[in-house]
Design a protein around this motif. Structure first.
Motif, PDB file in Angstrom:
ATOM      1  N   VAL A   1       0.864  -1.032  -0.026  1.00  0.00           N
ATOM      2  CA  VAL A   1       0.238  -0.037   0.121  1.00  0.00           C
ATOM      3  C   VAL A   1       0.795   1.112   0.032  1.00  0.00           C
ATOM      4  CG1 VAL A   1      -1.840   1.555   1.391  1.00  0.00           C
ATOM      5  CG2 VAL A   1      -2.449  -0.967   0.946  1.00  0.00           C
ATOM      6  N   GLN A   2       1.578   0.695   1.001  1.00  0.00           N
ATOM      7  CA  GLN A   2       3.167   2.318   0.638  1.00  0.00           C
ATOM      8  C   GLN A   2       3.201   2.451  -0.305  1.00  0.00           C
ATOM      9  OE1 GLN A   2       5.546   1.391   4.349  1.00  0.00           O
ATOM     10  NE2 GLN A   2       3.607   2.733   5.625  1.00  0.00           N
ATOM     11  N   GLY A   3       3.687   1.438  -0.822  1.00  0.00           N
ATOM     12  CA  GLY A   3       4.560   1.912  -2.464  1.00  0.00           C
ATOM     13  C   GLY A   3       3.800   1.917  -3.756  1.00  0.00           C
ATOM     14  N   GLY A   4       2.164   1.839  -3.225  1.00  0.00           N
ATOM     15  CA  GLY A   4       1.272   2.304  -4.240  1.00  0.00           C
ATOM     16  C   GLY A   4       0.779   1.413  -5.184  1.00  0.00           C
ATOM     17  N   GLY A   5       0.902  -0.224  -4.561  1.00  0.00           N
ATOM     18  CA  GLY A   5       0.422  -1.385  -5.452  1.00  0.00           C
ATOM     19  C   GLY A   5       0.036  -2.204  -4.912  1.00  0.00           C
ATOM     20  N   ILE A   6      -1.435  -1.835  -4.276  1.00  0.00           N
ATOM     21  CA  ILE A   6      -2.536  -2.152  -4.423  1.00  0.00           C
ATOM     22  C   ILE A   6      -3.870  -1.148  -4.851  1.00  0.00           C
ATOM     23  CG2 ILE A   6      -4.589  -3.147  -2.588  1.00  0.00           C
ATOM     24  CD1 ILE A   6      -1.365  -4.475  -2.853  1.00  0.00           C
ATOM     25  N   SER A   7      -4.562  -2.073  -5.033  1.00  0.00           N
ATOM     26  CA  SER A   7      -6.105  -1.143  -5.766  1.00  0.00           C
ATOM     27  C   SER A   7      -7.494  -2.172  -5.538  1.00  0.00           C
ATOM     28  CB  SER A   7      -6.218  -1.451  -7.282  1.00  0.00           C
ATOM     29  OG  SER A   7      -5.292  -0.534  -7.588  1.00  0.00           O
ATOM     30  N   LEU A   8      -8.315  -1.483  -5.112  1.00  0.00           N
ATOM     31  CA  LEU A   8      -9.088  -2.016  -4.631  1.00  0.00           C
ATOM     32  C   LEU A   8     -11.031  -1.702  -6.028  1.00  0.00           C
ATOM     33  CD1 LEU A   8     -11.323  -3.426  -3.298  1.00  0.00           C
ATOM     34  CD2 LEU A   8     -11.785  -1.574  -1.750  1.00  0.00           C
ATOM     35  N   ASN A   9     -11.063  -2.404  -6.447  1.00  0.00           N
ATOM     36  CA  ASN A   9     -12.313  -2.114  -7.585  1.00  0.00           C
ATOM     37  C   ASN A   9     -11.493  -0.955  -8.655  1.00  0.00           C
ATOM     38  OD1 ASN A   9     -13.607  -3.584  -6.206  1.00  0.00           O
ATOM     39  ND2 ASN A   9     -15.003  -2.330  -5.458  1.00  0.00           N
ATOM     40  N   GLY A  10     -10.288  -1.170  -8.975  1.00  0.00           N
ATOM     41  CA  GLY A  10      -9.639  -0.270  -9.845  1.00  0.00           C
ATOM     42  C   GLY A  10      -9.140   0.848  -9.410  1.00  0.00           C
ATOM     43  N   THR A  11      -9.001   1.532  -7.885  1.00  0.00           N
ATOM     44  CA  THR A  11      -9.133   2.436  -7.279  1.00  0.00           C
ATOM     45  C   THR A  11      -7.424   2.345  -6.175  1.00  0.00           C
ATOM     46  OG1 THR A  11     -11.026   3.492  -7.731  1.00  0.00           O
ATOM     47  CG2 THR A  11      -9.883   4.441  -5.932  1.00  0.00           C
ATOM     48  N   LYS A  12      -6.507   2.583  -6.176  1.00  0.00           N
ATOM     49  CA  LYS A  12      -5.569   2.650  -5.743  1.00  0.00           C
ATOM     50  C   LYS A  12      -5.603   3.404  -4.026  1.00  0.00           C
ATOM     51  CE  LYS A  12      -1.625   2.698  -8.102  1.00  0.00           C
ATOM     52  NZ  LYS A  12      -1.846   1.874  -8.545  1.00  0.00           N
ATOM     53  N   VAL A  13      -5.345   1.893  -3.315  1.00  0.00           N
ATOM     54  CA  VAL A  13      -5.595   1.679  -2.328  1.00  0.00           C
ATOM     55  C   VAL A  13      -4.354   2.676  -1.026  1.00  0.00           C
ATOM     56  CG1 VAL A  13      -6.006   0.637   0.036  1.00  0.00           C
ATOM     57  CG2 VAL A  13      -6.252  -0.153  -1.716  1.00  0.00           C
ATOM     58  N   THR A  14      -4.759   3.745  -0.843  1.00  0.00           N
ATOM     59  CA  THR A  14      -3.139   4.840  -0.113  1.00  0.00           C
ATOM     60  C   THR A  14      -3.707   4.788   2.226  1.00  0.00           C
ATOM     61  OG1 THR A  14      -5.429   6.465   0.365  1.00  0.00           O
ATOM     62  CG2 THR A  14      -4.155   6.039  -1.711  1.00  0.00           C
ATOM     63  N   ASP A  15      -4.750   3.712   2.416  1.00  0.00           N
ATOM     64  CA  ASP A  15      -4.736   3.488   3.466  1.00  0.00           C
ATOM     65  C   ASP A  15      -5.132   2.089   3.802  1.00  0.00           C
ATOM     66  OD1 ASP A  15      -5.314   3.054   6.644  1.00  0.00           O
ATOM     67  OD2 ASP A  15      -6.880   4.696   6.597  1.00  0.00           O
ATOM     68  N   ALA A  16      -3.853   0.834   4.463  1.00  0.00           N
ATOM     69  CA  ALA A  16      -4.345  -0.447   4.672  1.00  0.00           C
ATOM     70  C   ALA A  16      -5.320  -0.407   5.651  1.00  0.00           C
ATOM     71  CB  ALA A  16      -2.868  -0.580   5.431  1.00  0.00           C
ATOM     72  N   GLU A  17      -5.712   0.349   6.521  1.00  0.00           N
ATOM     73  CA  GLU A  17      -6.715   0.703   7.237  1.00  0.00           C
ATOM     74  C   GLU A  17      -8.452   0.849   6.721  1.00  0.00           C
ATOM     75  OE1 GLU A  17      -7.654  -1.504   9.830  1.00  0.00           O
ATOM     76  OE2 GLU A  17      -5.013  -2.276   9.743  1.00  0.00           O
ATOM     77  N   GLN A  18      -8.568   1.725   5.885  1.00  0.00           N
ATOM     78  CA  GLN A  18      -9.351   2.024   5.135  1.00  0.00           C
ATOM     79  C   GLN A  18     -11.082   1.243   4.947  1.00  0.00           C
ATOM     80  OE1 GLN A  18      -8.579   3.083   1.244  1.00  0.00           O
ATOM     81  NE2 GLN A  18     -10.380   1.135   0.141  1.00  0.00           N
ATOM     82  N   PRO A  19     -11.949   1.474   5.643  1.00  0.00           N
ATOM     83  CA  PRO A  19     -13.029   0.909   5.570  1.00  0.00           C
ATOM     84  C   PRO A  19     -13.638   0.082   4.546  1.00  0.00           C
ATOM     85  CG  PRO A  19     -14.299   2.791   6.047  1.00  0.00           C
ATOM     86  CD  PRO A  19     -12.593   2.970   5.581  1.00  0.00           C
ATOM     87  N   VAL A  20     -13.926  -1.661   4.389  1.00  0.00           N
ATOM     88  CA  VAL A  20     -14.736  -1.539   2.947  1.00  0.00           C
ATOM     89  C   VAL A  20     -15.586  -2.537   3.467  1.00  0.00           C
ATOM     90  CG1 VAL A  20     -14.737  -3.241   1.392  1.00  0.00           C
ATOM     91  CG2 VAL A  20     -12.489  -2.359   2.546  1.00  0.00           C
ATOM     92  N   THR A  21     -17.678  -1.914   2.840  1.00  0.00           N
ATOM     93  CA  THR A  21     -18.142  -1.802   2.951  1.00  0.00           C
ATOM     94  C   THR A  21     -19.134  -2.404   1.909  1.00  0.00           C
ATOM     95  OG1 THR A  21     -19.000   0.232   2.083  1.00  0.00           O
ATOM     96  CG2 THR A  21     -18.289   0.443   4.732  1.00  0.00           C
ATOM     97  N   THR A  22     -20.550  -2.507   2.081  1.00  0.00           N
ATOM     98  CA  THR A  22     -21.008  -2.971   0.931  1.00  0.00           C
ATOM     99  C   THR A  22     -20.989  -2.008  -0.158  1.00  0.00           C
ATOM    100  OG1 THR A  22     -22.945  -2.469   2.222  1.00  0.00           O
ATOM    101  CG2 THR A  22     -22.415  -4.340   2.223  1.00  0.00           C
ATOM    102  N   GLU A  23     -20.972  -0.325   0.314  1.00  0.00           N
ATOM    103  CA  GLU A  23     -21.648   0.246  -1.072  1.00  0.00           C
ATOM    104  C   GLU A  23     -20.427   0.129  -1.873  1.00  0.00           C
ATOM    105  OE1 GLU A  23     -23.645   3.715  -1.204  1.00  0.00           O
ATOM    106  OE2 GLU A  23     -24.176   1.898   0.400  1.00  0.00           O
ATOM    107  N   ASP A  24     -19.309  -0.119  -1.982  1.00  0.00           N
ATOM    108  CA  ASP A  24     -18.018  -0.554  -2.536  1.00  0.00           C
ATOM    109  C   ASP A  24     -18.352  -1.845  -3.108  1.00  0.00           C
ATOM    110  OD1 ASP A  24     -15.986   1.143  -1.071  1.00  0.00           O
ATOM    111  OD2 ASP A  24     -15.772  -0.058   0.577  1.00  0.00           O
ATOM    112  N   LEU A  25     -19.042  -3.063  -3.075  1.00  0.00           N
ATOM    113  CA  LEU A  25     -19.456  -3.537  -4.230  1.00  0.00           C
ATOM    114  C   LEU A  25     -19.598  -2.766  -5.317  1.00  0.00           C
ATOM    115  CD1 LEU A  25     -21.518  -5.912  -1.531  1.00  0.00           C
ATOM    116  CD2 LEU A  25     -18.672  -6.882  -2.350  1.00  0.00           C
ATOM    117  N   ILE A  26     -19.295  -4.395  -6.254  1.00  0.00           N
ATOM    118  CA  ILE A  26     -19.703  -3.893  -7.955  1.00  0.00           C
ATOM    119  C   ILE A  26     -20.446  -5.203  -8.091  1.00  0.00           C
ATOM    120  CG2 ILE A  26     -18.479  -4.907 -10.262  1.00  0.00           C
ATOM    121  CD1 ILE A  26     -15.665  -4.342  -8.842  1.00  0.00           C
TER     122      ILE A  26
END
Length: 181
Positions: A136-161
């Protein structure tokens, strides 16, 4: 999607032969496409037109458009193309990638579940939270096509594809599909 991709990925030489054999395009159009392709082969215009003609002929214009949309998910469409995809397209495009089932109850919590916990405890996408945090610190992770910048960011049902999927990307080519049940 796979049919379309087969034709998009043929070699330049094969594309020149196949467009003459398998399509109903007139000679002038074929010659124009070949000349255009030779000027800028990296654009793969010949392969794309071949794929279009054959996919429409064999499947339909609608299926061709679905295949193009599916391709854009992997090759440049990013988060918007991913969010617009339906369940069938998601399953086709990501057939063969590692898949994990997670409980809908895990995401139903009002505050969601931290991304790090989701990818290490709920699904074994990463071996450890430390590995995940470094990526995440190196910018190498994405969730649903968007870079993850915080490893502790919450993932909710709103994020579902399509109300059912989460797509985690590690690096450029490693995808993981989380299916919410």
């Amino acid at each position: 999607y796979k049919f379309y991709q087969f034709w998009v990925n043929v070699s330049d030489e094969d594309a020149e032969r196949y467009i003459k054999i398998f399509t109903l395009l007139d000679k002038a159009t074929v010659e124009s496409l070949i000349a255009e392709h030779r000027e800028a082969p990296h654009l793969r215009k010949l392969q794309k037109r071949l794929a279009e003609e054959l996919t429409v002929m064999i499947h339909s214009r609608e299926e061709y458009e679905r295949a193009v949309a599916a391709s854009s998910i992997l090759f440049g469409g990013g988060a918007e193309a991913l969010k617009a995809a339906d369940e069938r397209t998601i399953l086709e495009v990501f057939d063969g990638v590692p898949q994990f089932e997670i409980s809908a109850a895990d995401l139903a919590v009002a505050s969601g579940v931290p991304f790090a916990a989701l990818c290490t405890e709920k699904a074994s996408v990463f071996a450890s939270k430390g590995e995940l945090r470094r990526l995440v610190q190196g910018g190498g992770i994405s969730l649903n096509g968007t870079k993850v910048t915080d490893a502790e960011q919450p993932v909710t049902t709103e994020d579902l594809i399509s109300g059912k999927f989460l797509l985690v990307q590690k690096g450029k080519k490693n995808y993981f599909l989380l299916i919410v049940k």
